[in-house]
Design a protein around this motif. Structure first.
Motif, short mmCIF file in Angstrom:
data_model
loop_
_atom_site.label_atom_id
_atom_site.label_comp_id
_atom_site.label_asym_id
_atom_site.label_seq_id
_atom_site.Cartn_x
_atom_site.Cartn_y
_atom_site.Cartn_z
N ALA A 23 2.40 22.50 14.09
CA ALA A 23 0.94 22.57 14.20
C ALA A 23 0.43 23.97 13.89
O ALA A 23 -0.56 24.14 13.17
CB ALA A 23 0.51 22.15 15.61
N ASP A 24 1.12 24.98 14.39
CA ASP A 24 0.72 26.36 14.12
C ASP A 24 0.83 26.68 12.64
O ASP A 24 -0.05 27.35 12.06
CB ASP A 24 1.57 27.33 14.92
CG ASP A 24 1.26 27.31 16.42
OD1 ASP A 24 0.20 26.77 16.80
OD2 ASP A 24 2.07 27.83 17.20
N ALA A 25 1.91 26.22 12.01
CA ALA A 25 2.11 26.49 10.59
C ALA A 25 1.06 25.79 9.74
O ALA A 25 0.50 26.36 8.79
CB ALA A 25 3.51 26.06 10.17
N LEU A 26 0.77 24.53 10.05
CA LEU A 26 -0.26 23.80 9.31
C LEU A 26 -1.63 24.46 9.46
O LEU A 26 -2.38 24.59 8.50
CB LEU A 26 -0.31 22.35 9.80
CG LEU A 26 0.86 21.45 9.41
CD1 LEU A 26 0.88 20.20 10.29
CD2 LEU A 26 0.77 21.06 7.94
N ALA A 27 -1.95 24.87 10.68
CA ALA A 27 -3.23 25.52 10.93
C ALA A 27 -3.34 26.83 10.14
O ALA A 27 -4.41 27.16 9.61
CB ALA A 27 -3.41 25.78 12.42
N ALA A 28 -2.23 27.56 10.04
CA ALA A 28 -2.23 28.80 9.28
C ALA A 28 -2.45 28.56 7.79
O ALA A 28 -2.89 29.46 7.06
CB ALA A 28 -0.90 29.53 9.50
N HIS A 29 -2.18 27.33 7.34
CA HIS A 29 -2.36 26.97 5.93
C HIS A 29 -3.70 26.27 5.67
O HIS A 29 -3.90 25.71 4.59
CB HIS A 29 -1.22 26.07 5.48
CG HIS A 29 0.11 26.77 5.47
ND1 HIS A 29 1.30 26.10 5.27
CD2 HIS A 29 0.45 28.08 5.65
CE1 HIS A 29 2.31 26.95 5.32
NE2 HIS A 29 1.81 28.15 5.56
N GLY A 30 -4.58 26.26 6.63
CA GLY A 30 -5.92 25.75 6.40
C GLY A 30 -6.17 24.33 6.85
O GLY A 30 -7.29 23.83 6.69
N PHE A 31 -5.16 23.66 7.39
CA PHE A 31 -5.35 22.30 7.90
C PHE A 31 -5.94 22.35 9.30
O PHE A 31 -5.64 23.25 10.09
CB PHE A 31 -4.02 21.54 7.96
CG PHE A 31 -3.37 21.31 6.63
CD1 PHE A 31 -3.77 20.26 5.81
CD2 PHE A 31 -2.36 22.15 6.17
CE1 PHE A 31 -3.16 20.04 4.59
CE2 PHE A 31 -1.75 21.94 4.95
CZ PHE A 31 -2.15 20.88 4.14
N ALA A 32 -6.78 21.37 9.62
CA ALA A 32 -7.21 21.17 11.00
C ALA A 32 -6.14 20.30 11.65
O ALA A 32 -5.82 19.23 11.15
CB ALA A 32 -8.56 20.48 11.04
N VAL A 33 -5.60 20.73 12.75
CA VAL A 33 -4.45 20.05 13.37
C VAL A 33 -4.72 19.75 14.82
O VAL A 33 -5.24 20.59 15.56
CB VAL A 33 -3.17 20.92 13.27
CG1 VAL A 33 -1.95 20.11 13.69
CG2 VAL A 33 -2.98 21.48 11.89
N GLU A 34 -4.36 18.53 15.21
CA GLU A 34 -4.42 18.15 16.62
C GLU A 34 -3.13 17.42 16.98
O GLU A 34 -2.64 16.60 16.20
CB GLU A 34 -5.61 17.22 16.88
CG GLU A 34 -6.96 17.84 16.57
CD GLU A 34 -8.09 16.86 16.80
OE1 GLU A 34 -8.03 16.09 17.79
OE2 GLU A 34 -9.03 16.84 15.99
#
Length: 209
Positions: A23-34
């Protein structure tokens, strides 16, 4: 950072720690993650994320079918569902219109074959019909992802596609259409150019392939 090894059969849900890393990695790449508890929670969240009246395409997905999201979109009457419209059209005479409808809906909802702890989404497709919307044609993309789809890296993601997902999808297409599936196209989403356009709902439970 040392990445964890996946479970051999690609079926066991990832730990809370690994989900947090992804989740942290995806968020760092611009995705909204839950991170959500289960399919019911994801189903409710998808309804919240899509405005009423939007044109919505559901990609073919066991995750959407099993969670009830597919029915919510395509038979619930809340949205302008693209898939029922496309299925009612003539594949020959309406081919161009089908292609345009699938490529740029307001919202596309689906799943992925794998998500990496380094923050990438991997999609495999036989026809490629969902890929334009995923890649940027849709105004918004939402991916609902079971915890068993988490892998350490892209190499393992490709192994999951070929060793796990393809045999299961082939069994489905043989039953449905009398022909095997194939990995004709692969899409790797390493980040979102428009921050937040793509939403990833990571489930704590396994669902789908």
């Amino acid at each position: 950072m040392t990445l964890s090894k996946p479970t051999a059969p690609f079926t066991d849900p990832a730990s809370a720690e690994r989900l947090g890393v992804a989740a942290d990695a995806l968020a760092a790449h611009g995705f909204a993650v839950e991170i959500v508890d289960d399919a019911a929670a994801a189903r409710s969240r998808v309804r919240e994320l899509i405005p009423e009246g939007a044109s919505v395409l559901t990609a073919a997905s066991e995750t959407l079918r099993l969670s009830g999201i597919d029915d919510d979109v395509n038979t619930g009457g809340r949205y302008r569902a693209v898939r029922p419209r496309v299925l009612a059209m003539d594949r020959t005479t309406d081919a161009d219109e089908i292609r345009r409808l699938a490529a740029c809906p307001d919202v596309i909802v689906g799943s992925v074959a794998a998500v990496t702890e380094t923050g990438s989404l991997v999609v495999a497709s036989g026809s490629g019909s969902q890929l334009p919307g995923y890649a940027g044609g849709a105004g918004r993309a939402i991916w609902v992802v079971g915890a068993q789809k988490l892998v350490p890296d892209l190499d393992t993601a490709l192994r999951r596609v070929h060793e796990h997902c393809l045999p299961l999808e082939t069994a489905r297409t043989l039953r449905a259409y009398g022909r095997p599936s194939a990995v004709n196209r692969l899409l790797v989403l390493n980040g979102e150019h428009v921050a937040g356009r793509g939403s990833v709902l990571l489930l704590r439970e396994a669902i789908g392939y």
